[in-house]
Enzyme design. Structure first.
Site, PDB file in Angstrom:
ATOM      1  N   SER A 109       1.260  -1.456   0.353  1.00  0.00           N
ATOM      2  CA  SER A 109      -0.069  -0.265   0.007  1.00  0.00           C
ATOM      3  C   SER A 109       0.697   1.023  -0.384  1.00  0.00           C
ATOM      4  O   SER A 109       1.550   1.249  -0.532  1.00  0.00           O
ATOM      5  CB  SER A 109      -0.668  -0.150   1.534  1.00  0.00           C
ATOM      6  OG  SER A 109      -2.042   0.619   1.550  1.00  0.00           O
ATOM      7  N   TYR A 158      -4.570   8.202  -6.392  1.00  0.00           N
ATOM      8  CA  TYR A 158      -3.501   7.153  -5.836  1.00  0.00           C
ATOM      9  C   TYR A 158      -4.119   6.946  -4.099  1.00  0.00           C
ATOM     10  O   TYR A 158      -3.821   6.156  -4.101  1.00  0.00           O
ATOM     11  CB  TYR A 158      -2.726   7.787  -6.079  1.00  0.00           C
ATOM     12  CG  TYR A 158      -1.353   6.833  -5.948  1.00  0.00           C
ATOM     13  CD1 TYR A 158      -0.303   5.827  -6.514  1.00  0.00           C
ATOM     14  CD2 TYR A 158      -0.967   7.180  -4.343  1.00  0.00           C
ATOM     15  CE1 TYR A 158       0.702   4.535  -5.727  1.00  0.00           C
ATOM     16  CE2 TYR A 158       0.598   6.244  -3.537  1.00  0.00           C
ATOM     17  CZ  TYR A 158       0.691   4.798  -4.648  1.00  0.00           C
ATOM     18  OH  TYR A 158       1.255   4.550  -3.901  1.00  0.00           O
ATOM     19  N   LYS A 187      -5.152   3.474  -3.068  1.00  0.00           N
ATOM     20  CA  LYS A 187      -4.404   2.925  -1.342  1.00  0.00           C
ATOM     21  C   LYS A 187      -5.899   2.466  -0.599  1.00  0.00           C
ATOM     22  O   LYS A 187      -5.320   1.655   0.797  1.00  0.00           O
ATOM     23  CB  LYS A 187      -3.093   3.853  -1.299  1.00  0.00           C
ATOM     24  CG  LYS A 187      -2.339   3.406  -2.553  1.00  0.00           C
ATOM     25  CD  LYS A 187      -1.569   2.175  -2.785  1.00  0.00           C
ATOM     26  CE  LYS A 187       0.136   2.212  -3.668  1.00  0.00           C
ATOM     27  NZ  LYS A 187      -0.321   0.301  -4.167  1.00  0.00           N
TER      28      LYS A 187
END
Length: 271
Positions: free
Chosen positions: A134, A148, A152
Site C-alpha cells: 500500500s 492514488y 491505496k
C-alpha cells in the site's frame, strides 16, 4: 524451510530490489513483470531460483494462469507480494474517468486478481503470507495524488477485511505502507487535462518535500526480509521515518474532530 515467493512488479523499483534480496537469501522467487527481459541479468546470476514470468495484473485471466504456472513450477506459493502499481498526478477535477479507472485497474483490481488467484492454494496448504504493498497514502492523503490516495485506501480496507477472513486458514496478511521513496513511480504521468486554478496547490506540493523526505529503496531490504521471515508478521508495517509522525499527527486531528462532534453523532443514533 526454503520459501517460494511470488512478487508482482518485479522488474523495477521496490520489486526489483526485493526480488534480488530474496534470491540472495536463498528463496525461490517467481518474479512477474510486464517486461520480463529486465530480469534477464537475475536469471543469469541465480539460475533456477528465479522464475521470470510475464504478467499484466489487470488481466484477470492471465493472473489466474500465472499463479497456476508458478504453483506447477515450484510446487507451492508461500508468500505473495502484490507490488505492481502506478501513479498519476493531478487535481481530482482534472482526471478523466478513463484515467481514474486505469489507476484502480492496476492498484486495486490488479491486486485483487492475484490475491484471489493465490488464496485457494494457500487455503489448501493451510499456510501462507500475503503482503499488500500500500502506501502511507492509504492512511493519510496529499493533494494532487487524490486518485492514488483512493486506490491505496481501498487496498487498506480490502486487506484488513481479508485478514479477518483468512486467519483461520493459517494465512497471514500484511499491509506495507512506505512513505515517499526515490523510485520511478514518482515519474508517473499527469492528468491530461490541466486546470490553471490548481497551479498554486501543485506548486505548494512540489515545494513541500525536504531533502530527506524520500527514503532509499535499498534500505528497505532488511525490513522486507524480516517481514517474510516472521512467524507472527504484523498486519501493518510502515517503511521509512516520515510515516509514523505524519500518521500520528493526522489521526490525532481526526480524533479531536470526532470528539468535538460527539454529541451530534450520538443524537443521530436515536433512542
Amino acid at each position: 524451510m526454503q520459501k517460494t515467493i511470488l512478487i508482482t512488479g518485479a522488474s523495477k523499483g521496490f520489486g526489483r530490489v526485493w526480488t534480488e534480496a530474496f534470491l540472495e537469501q536463498g528463496y525461490q522467487v517467481a518474479a512477474s513483470a510486464r517486461n520480463v527481459e529486465r530480469l534477464n541479468d537475475l536469471k543469469d546470476k541465480f539460475g533456477h531460483a528465479i522464475f521470470p514470468i510475464q504478467l499484466d495484473v489487470t488481466n484477470r485471466t492471465q493472473s489466474f494462469e500465472v499463479v497456476k504456472d508458478v504453483k506447477d513450477h515450484f510446487g507451492s506459493i508461500d508468500v505473495l507480494i502484490n507490488n505492481a502499481g502506478l501513479t498519476m498526478f493531478g487535481a481530482i477535477e482534472e482526471f478523466s474517468e478513463e484515467e481514474a479507472k486505469a489507476q484502480f485497474e492496476t492498484n486495486f483490481f490488479g491486486l485483487l486478481n492475484v490475491t484471489q488467484a493465490v488464496l485457494p492454494i494457500m487455503r489448501e496448504q493451510k499456510n501462507g503470507h500475503i503482503i499488500q504493498v500500500s502506501s502511507i497514502l492509504g492512511l493519510v492523503t496529499l493533494p494532487v495524488l487524490g486518485l492514488y490516495n483512493a486506490t491505496k485506501f481501498a487496498v487498506e480496507g480490502l486487506s484488513e477485511t481479508l485478514a479477518s477472513e483468512v486467519a483461520g486458514f493459517g494465512i497471514n496478511i500484511s499491509i506495507v505502507e512506505p512513505n515517499g521513496y526515490e523510485t520511478d513511480i514518482w515519474a508517473g504521468t499527469s492528468a491530461k487535462k490541466q486546470i490553471e486554478a490548481y497551479n498554486p496547490v501543485k506548486k505548494a506540493f512540489q515545494e513541500s518535500a525536504s531533502p530527506d523526505s524520500y527514503g532509499k529503496i535499498e534500505a528497505t531490504k532488511e525490513a522486507m526480509l524480516n517481514l517474510v521471515e516472521s512467524s507472527k508478521p504484523p498486519l501493518r508495517l510502515l517503511l521509512g521515518k516520515v510515516g509514523l509522525p505524519f500518521v500520528k499527527q493526522v489521526y490525532e486531528q481526526r480524533m479531536a474532530g470526532w470528539t468535538d462532534w460527539k454529541e451530534v453523532s450520538e443524537t443521530a443514533h436515536g433512542k
